[in-house]
Every structure is written in structure tokens, then in C-alpha cells.
Design a protein around this motif. Sequence first.
Motif, PDB file in Angstrom:
ATOM      1  N   THR A  67       0.835  -1.200   0.000  1.00  0.00           N
ATOM      2  CA  THR A  67       0.000   0.000   0.000  1.00  0.00           C
ATOM      3  C   THR A  67       0.869   1.248   0.000  1.00  0.00           C
ATOM      4  OG1 THR A  67      -1.803  -1.118   1.130  1.00  0.00           O
ATOM      5  CG2 THR A  67      -1.742   1.263   1.312  1.00  0.00           C
ATOM      6  N   ASP A  82      -5.824  -0.734  -5.028  1.00  0.00           N
ATOM      7  CA  ASP A  82      -5.350  -1.282  -3.757  1.00  0.00           C
ATOM      8  C   ASP A  82      -6.327  -2.333  -3.254  1.00  0.00           C
ATOM      9  OD1 ASP A  82      -4.097  -1.862  -1.434  1.00  0.00           O
ATOM     10  OD2 ASP A  82      -4.267   0.131  -0.553  1.00  0.00           O
ATOM     11  N   GLU A  83      -6.001  -3.576  -3.457  1.00  0.00           N
ATOM     12  CA  GLU A  83      -6.867  -4.689  -3.062  1.00  0.00           C
ATOM     13  C   GLU A  83      -8.334  -4.358  -3.329  1.00  0.00           C
ATOM     14  OE1 GLU A  83      -5.751  -7.066   0.004  1.00  0.00           O
ATOM     15  OE2 GLU A  83      -3.775  -6.196   0.310  1.00  0.00           O
TER      16      GLU A  83
HETATM   17 MG   LIG Z   1      -2.346  -2.514   2.184  1.00  0.00          MG
END
Ligand SMILES: [Mg+2]
Lengths: 356, 263
Positions: free
Chosen positions: A47, A162-163
Motif C-alpha cells: 500500500t 489497492d486490493e
Molecule cells: Mg495494504
Amino acid sequence: MAAGEIDVRLENVSKSFDRVEAVKDVSVDIPRGQFFSLLGPSGCGKTTTLRLVAGFEHPSAGAIYIRGAAVTRVPPYRRDYSMVFQNFALFPHLTMAENVAFGLRMRRVPGPERARRAREALAMVKLEGLAERYPRQLSGGQQQRVALARALVVQPAVLLLDEPLGALDKKLREEMQVELRELQHRLGTTTLFVTHDQEEALTMSDRIAIMRDGVIEQIGQPREVYERPRTEFVASFLGVSNFFDGRITAAANGSATVDLGFGQAVLSHRGTVGEAVRFAVRPEKVRLGQISTGGFAAQVREIVYRGVTTHIYLDCHGNEVIVFLQNASSDALAWRIGDAVAFSWERDSAVVLDRG
Amino acid sequence: MIRLGHILQNTIAGIAFLLILGPTIVVVLVSFSSAETFTFPPPGLSLRWFVEFFQADNMTSAFLFSMRVGATSAVCATVLATLAARFVVRQRGVTSGLLQSLFTAPLVFPAIILGLALLLFYRTINFGGPGGLILAHVLIGMPYAFRLVLASLQSFNQTLEEAAQSLGAGPFRTFFLVTLPIIWPGVLSGGLFAFIVSFGELNVALFLTGPGYNTLPIEIFGYLQFPGRQLIIAAASTLQVAMIIVLALTIERLVGLARIGKS
Ligand SMILES: [Mg+2]
Ligand SMILES: Nc1ncnc2c1ncn2[C@@H]1O[C@H](COP(=O)(O)OP(=O)(O)OP(=O)(O)O)[C@@H](O)[C@H]1O
């Protein structure tokens, strides 16, 4: 490849928070149109890396380029990218159409064109009927799609994710993986994707970077990193591996004979006699046979039926060896716990790992 | 047993309410009295004291002045409080806690001392008049507004600001197009609260008002020192109470709204 075609470049980027060094000397080039994944366990700095590209964090060292422009000191809103957040981050006070049009509004696209493009983007994610709804009136999967439409409608140089599928249940996630991949192929948007799910990374990516403790351990195409892991970490994080240790007893012409303690193996490896080596063999590459067929002797300790495959756990002089057998015929099911067996592999299936 | 406990609990609550609200209720009832002087219960009902209130120039001008001071100081306090709260939510750990205490410190500072301090301070820098009073009320109202704005910012999803930035919105547009439209109930509540505080404030006003710029509480306070027409004060108080109730209900609604908006 010409330098101009690199959409994202990280040059020796590091980032430390107070005491934690979250990203250490990371260098990455992402060519135009590529789907690039950052894969790694929780807390490895994925991240943070993404947020460095987005401009929400500032690197302690190194430089970042988007489409060739140095953006290291440029604020987020002047960088040419858009992003899908893990929890979607849709604006709750705006309708879906307004959410999608937000980026266009910021770019001062005139009203009618804005409305048209927002409509098209919603149609692209198959949600044209929900334009006037508010985020709280949609399901997680629908919100996810709107977030994607909102990011893509501005035609960014790079799409950061991000995911984005982390909040969805397994079935929906798998559907969205395929959908996202199709969309990305069709639009050709350079994509930087963060995930801790190795299957997701393998499914979706053109190229994968495997991160560990802020360092990129290996970068390559999915097949490359899966079949030729360079380190033990990569070999075990991406799928399952059997690890063997041994010492080279003979070496010639790019092949080495290794003494494993319970037998001899020949590896494709340029080494020197006396050198200690560690190598990995994927469980699906291990062949299993009767003792008479030759190979290393072992005993069947456990058998797990998994539908598509059967996992057989062997005990080889105290070492555990896992074998995945396809259930193509009933051969795999013929083994019994306690059976004496022999296992072997093709020479090229053994991958010698870096000493780390 | 449960029943008895229940009754006891309700009785205690009733007494507490009566203690808190009793005096106010008496004042409100008396303001509708037809009598010349304070008698309770009132012998008859009338609106004469309200009529007198609106006919008394000093009262109405004080009322209007209080409104102006309240509105101006509330707006200033809210703007400052919002800036401060935005800064504080971006801090972590100790810094955040420290700044919060700093910004709410005026709450626990005795108002009478603040009044005196400001009076002396204004003297030395040769400042004063209505502006001085407004500035003082900004100081007094800010902690209240700060608390409310901070609370709404703390429940505000910061990622939304990042989402706005990622779509090309600078800090200004991010605030006015995303943050404010979501946290406005908290901001408005903060403003109304600051207004209420200013509107009823006496201690500091005692030092900083003067001829031609008296607030309503000061005017009421002045009336107390003279005999006669005392019930005009009751009418003034009733008006003040009515206004505060309306504002408080509005805040209540807004806070509810803020909660709904979050989901
Ligand atoms: Mg993360
Ligand atoms: N703002 C911050 N302040 C201090 N430390 C931070 C901050 N952000 C991240 N870290 C630390 O940096 C490291 C990397 O965090 P990061 O969020 O990048 O991990 P991640 O790979 O995304 O993990 P996950 O899969 O759990 O999301 C962690 O040790 C984390 O605690």
C-alpha cells in the motif's frame, strides 16, 4: 522497448515512517498497457508503494515518474492517475452518475460531454440503470464497479488498485477478477494492482513483483515467478514448494550432482564442488511410483482428496515431501497410507534458490 | 422489587429535571403574568410584558445587538474551529491529544478572568467597542464549535478526500465539494452552539460592553438593579429561552442527520 513507453517508473524509492522502513530501495518500470501486480504478505509495504505513486506519501529517497514526468514533488491532484480504493470510497452525497462524473468535472469537461462519458462509463461496467442511485443503495459488487467506472472515465495514464476486490466474497471476487482483466485488456490502461492473494496475482497480471519487508524479491511474468522462484520466500509465498538441502559432489557443464543425505540428485546448476545448495521442487512436478520404478524411497504418511487433485504427504527420512496428483484417472487414489513409494522429478523442475 | 426500583429511579429523575428546569419554568410562566410585580402563581395571564419589551428601545436594541454579536462571532468561531479541527484530525497520537486540549482550553478558563484580561489587553493596544466584544465571543464560542466539528470530522472517512484528490481535486475543491457537503451538519451545529453561548454570555460582556452597545444579558442585568417593570426581564428571558430551544432542537436534528449521512 523505447523509454517513452514506460508509464510508471520508480527509481530506488525508499520510504520510512518514524522507525519503520516500509519501502526499501524499490525500482520498477511498468510499460504502457501492462497489468502489473505488487504481491506480498500483510505489512510488506504494498500500500505504501502505491500511495507513493499516488502522491499521498512522499519518498524518503528516490524518484517517481508517470509517463516520463518526474512527479516526486507533485501533489496528488496534479498527477495523471486514478485509483480504486479498498473500500471503494464513493462519495456518499453524490449519485452514481455524479460520482463517475466527478473526475471529469475536476478536469472541466463541459456538462453535456461529461454526462455522456459518465453514462458510457456506467454502461461499461453494466450499471447504466443505477445512475441516479446513491452509494448506500448499492451492493458491494455494484459499488466496486462504480468505483472502477469513476477511475477509468478520466482515461488516466495509470490505474492504481489497492486490493479492490478484498471486500467482496469469494465468488463475486472471482467474477470481478475476470471482468476487471477483460476491461483492462480492452482499454489498454496501464495498471498497478496491489494484492496479498497469490492466485489473484497469477490470474490477472502480465507481470508480478513479490515484495517482502519493503523489498522487491523478484519481478517477472506469472509463469516465470511461479516456475523459477529465485528465493525460498518467493517459492513458498507463491504456491507450495518442497525444499531440499544438499552439497555438491560433482559439477560439470552446467550440471551438478548433489548429495541430499538420502540420495543423489542432478541439478541444472553451475556450482563448485563442496558448495551447499538449497533447491525447490513444486509438488505437482513430483512423480510418484512403486519402489521398483526407481527414485528416492519414502513412505506415504497422509492422503488428502481435494477434488481436482489429491495431495499426498510423504515421509522421506524425516523430510516431508508433498506431491500433488491430478485426479485424471483413479491412479492417484490407489495409494494407501503406509505404502512404500519412490518419488522423483524431471531435472529442470528443480530450481536452485539464492542463498539469502 | 423491579417495580419499586423503577419507581424510585423515575422519581429521582423527576426531581433532577424539576431542579434543573424549575426556575426556568417559573420565569416563563411569570412572563405571561398580568400582575404588576412578581407573584407566583400569576393571578392572570397576559402578553403585556412582551408588549412592553418590544416597546422598550434599550431592550430591543440590546436584543438586536446580541443577535448581531452572536451571528458574527459564531461565523468567525466556526470558520476558525473548522480550520483547527481539520488540522487536528490529521495529527496522530500525542500531538492530536495535545492540540485538542489546547483548542478546548478556553472552556475551563473562568470567563470573568478572561473578561478582565481582555479589557486590560484592549486598553494597552487601544482597541475596544463592539469589535472587542465580538472577538471575545469568538474566543468563547470556538471551543464549542471545535468539539462539534472535530466530532464530525472524526467520523468522516478521510479516504474520501484522497479519492477526490486522486480525481484531480485540489485542497479547496476537495473541501467544498466533498468534505463540507458531508460534515455540514456538524459545522452548522457548531455554529449554532457558538451563537447560543454568545447570546447568553454575561461575564465577559460585563467588562467589554458600553453605552450604545449593550447585549441583552447586560440589559437584563441592568434592569435587576432598579425596582419596577421587573417582569419585562421575565419576558426577555422567555424570548431567550424560546430561541435557545429552537436552536437546540435544530442542532439535535442536525446531529441525527450527520449520523444518518455516515451510513
Ligand atoms: Mg495494504
Ligand atoms: N502512516 C504510517 N505511519 C507509520 N507506519 C506506517 C504508516 N503506513 C504504513 N506504515 C507501516 O509500514 C509498513 C508497510 O505498510 P503497508 O500498509 O504498506 O503494508 P501492506 O503491504 O499494504 O499491508 P496489507 O496487506 O496489510 O495492506 C507496515 O509496517 C506499517 O505498519
